[in-house]
Motif scaffolding. Sequence first.
Motif, PDB file in Angstrom:
ATOM      1  N   GLY A 113      46.929  43.437  38.433  1.00  0.00           N
ATOM      2  CA  GLY A 113      46.320  44.466  37.604  1.00  0.00           C
ATOM      3  C   GLY A 113      44.827  44.239  37.433  1.00  0.00           C
ATOM      4  N   GLY A 114      44.204  45.101  36.642  1.00  0.00           N
ATOM      5  CA  GLY A 114      42.775  44.969  36.403  1.00  0.00           C
ATOM      6  C   GLY A 114      41.970  46.029  37.125  1.00  0.00           C
ATOM      7  N   ARG A 115      40.672  46.048  36.863  1.00  0.00           N
ATOM      8  CA  ARG A 115      39.794  47.085  37.412  1.00  0.00           C
ATOM      9  C   ARG A 115      38.606  46.498  38.172  1.00  0.00           C
ATOM     10  N   SER A 116      38.706  45.256  38.624  1.00  0.00           N
ATOM     11  CA  SER A 116      37.582  44.649  39.325  1.00  0.00           C
ATOM     12  C   SER A 116      37.370  45.327  40.677  1.00  0.00           C
ATOM     13  N   TRP A 117      36.148  45.229  41.183  1.00  0.00           N
ATOM     14  CA  TRP A 117      35.838  45.827  42.477  1.00  0.00           C
ATOM     15  C   TRP A 117      36.574  45.109  43.599  1.00  0.00           C
ATOM     16  N   VAL A 118      36.807  43.816  43.432  1.00  0.00           N
ATOM     17  CA  VAL A 118      37.557  43.071  44.448  1.00  0.00           C
ATOM     18  C   VAL A 118      38.968  43.618  44.563  1.00  0.00           C
ATOM     19  N   ARG A 119      39.614  43.823  43.406  1.00  0.00           N
ATOM     20  CA  ARG A 119      40.982  44.338  43.425  1.00  0.00           C
ATOM     21  C   ARG A 119      41.027  45.763  43.949  1.00  0.00           C
ATOM     22  N   LYS A 120      40.070  46.591  43.550  1.00  0.00           N
ATOM     23  CA  LYS A 120      40.006  47.964  44.032  1.00  0.00           C
ATOM     24  C   LYS A 120      39.792  48.014  45.551  1.00  0.00           C
ATOM     25  N   GLY A 121      38.929  47.129  46.057  1.00  0.00           N
ATOM     26  CA  GLY A 121      38.705  47.084  47.494  1.00  0.00           C
ATOM     27  C   GLY A 121      39.954  46.670  48.256  1.00  0.00           C
ATOM     28  N   ALA A 122      40.655  45.644  47.740  1.00  0.00           N
ATOM     29  CA  ALA A 122      41.900  45.206  48.372  1.00  0.00           C
ATOM     30  C   ALA A 122      42.958  46.303  48.298  1.00  0.00           C
ATOM     31  N   GLU A 123      42.991  47.028  47.174  1.00  0.00           N
ATOM     32  CA  GLU A 123      43.945  48.132  47.030  1.00  0.00           C
ATOM     33  C   GLU A 123      43.678  49.218  48.068  1.00  0.00           C
ATOM     34  N   ALA A 124      42.419  49.551  48.276  1.00  0.00           N
ATOM     35  CA  ALA A 124      42.076  50.577  49.268  1.00  0.00           C
ATOM     36  C   ALA A 124      42.490  50.132  50.669  1.00  0.00           C
TER      37      ALA A 124
ATOM     38  N   SER B  20      50.802  55.874  46.962  1.00  0.00           N
ATOM     39  CA  SER B  20      50.485  54.844  47.951  1.00  0.00           C
ATOM     40  C   SER B  20      49.564  53.782  47.363  1.00  0.00           C
ATOM     41  N   GLN B  21      48.584  54.195  46.573  1.00  0.00           N
ATOM     42  CA  GLN B  21      47.697  53.236  45.926  1.00  0.00           C
ATOM     43  C   GLN B  21      48.449  52.388  44.903  1.00  0.00           C
ATOM     44  N   GLN B  22      49.296  53.030  44.125  1.00  0.00           N
ATOM     45  CA  GLN B  22      50.063  52.287  43.135  1.00  0.00           C
ATOM     46  C   GLN B  22      51.008  51.294  43.804  1.00  0.00           C
ATOM     47  N   LEU B  23      51.603  51.705  44.906  1.00  0.00           N
ATOM     48  CA  LEU B  23      52.486  50.796  45.632  1.00  0.00           C
ATOM     49  C   LEU B  23      51.707  49.601  46.178  1.00  0.00           C
ATOM     50  N   ALA B  24      50.540  49.851  46.736  1.00  0.00           N
ATOM     51  CA  ALA B  24      49.711  48.756  47.247  1.00  0.00           C
ATOM     52  C   ALA B  24      49.413  47.744  46.147  1.00  0.00           C
ATOM     53  N   LYS B  25      49.086  48.238  44.968  1.00  0.00           N
ATOM     54  CA  LYS B  25      48.786  47.345  43.843  1.00  0.00           C
ATOM     55  C   LYS B  25      50.031  46.604  43.380  1.00  0.00           C
ATOM     56  N   ASN B  26      51.114  47.331  43.151  1.00  0.00           N
ATOM     57  CA  ASN B  26      52.323  46.714  42.605  1.00  0.00           C
ATOM     58  C   ASN B  26      52.946  45.709  43.561  1.00  0.00           C
ATOM     59  N   LEU B  27      52.920  46.014  44.844  1.00  0.00           N
ATOM     60  CA  LEU B  27      53.621  45.190  45.821  1.00  0.00           C
ATOM     61  C   LEU B  27      52.815  43.971  46.241  1.00  0.00           C
ATOM     62  N   PHE B  28      51.488  44.132  46.397  1.00  0.00           N
ATOM     63  CA  PHE B  28      50.692  43.069  47.004  1.00  0.00           C
ATOM     64  C   PHE B  28      49.648  42.431  46.087  1.00  0.00           C
ATOM     65  N   LEU B  29      49.247  43.108  45.007  1.00  0.00           N
ATOM     66  CA  LEU B  29      48.054  42.689  44.283  1.00  0.00           C
ATOM     67  C   LEU B  29      48.334  42.365  42.827  1.00  0.00           C
TER      68      LEU B  29
END
Length: 250
Positions: free
Chosen positions: A141-152, A130-139
């Motif tokens: 790459g990278g490890r920033s806190w902004v991206r991680k927060g949006a992924e969650a 589910s997390q990988q899908l959220a990243k691949n579909l909407f967001l």
Amino acid sequence: MARGRNKDAGASPPAVPRRRRSRWHWLWKLPLLLAMLSVLQVLALRFIDPPFSSFMAIRQFEALRAGDTGFRIAYDWRDLDHIAPSLPLAAVAAEDQNFASHRGFDLDAIERAREHNARGGRTRGASTISQQLAKNLFLWGGRSWVRKGAEAWYTLLIETLWPKQRILEVYVNVAEFGDGIYGAQAAARSYWGKDASALSNNESARLAAVLPSPRRYSAHRPGPYVQRRAQWIERNMRNLGGKGWLETLE
């Protein structure tokens, strides 16, 4: 003179310009607006098959920026009942064996990854499907806190608004299985000249084996690492209960 000073002291403060007040008025509403748009976005894609993903768009842009005008994304949607059951099963066996029971985040896997990474060596992740899908579909790459927060946030929305079978259906359609090759049908046609419905257990396991680094490893011409990992995935597929396991998902 004294009368004039008293008059000034009681005067109202200058009015804030309408433009400035309007700007601040909308600023505090912006996060709420974005949250509402993301909810509508995820809800719509429960019923509408995505025409592309953010990762596809980013990869196409990278190719254009590099001057590779001949680069084309390979993507051809297939409903879950037109994909061999072995592929979503292989993805779960490889990436997220607690997929059926968690609600987006596997806390046990996160703790195991934390302990493993603290000992050093190759970094281990704990992202669920589910997390990988959220990243691949909407967001992105990278490890920033902004991206991680949006992924969650997107992960919570996906798990709340989609059934598990829809999550798997979209995931195996937008996952990258090679450079520019997205989804089960494109991978099956590119590597073996067949439809996704005809994928064998071993072919599905090989596709799942390259998911951590699809541009580094090849499912079509697997090296020793992919071969070993595919064998491990096939064992996990049997442990999960085989192809009938998919039917138990809600």
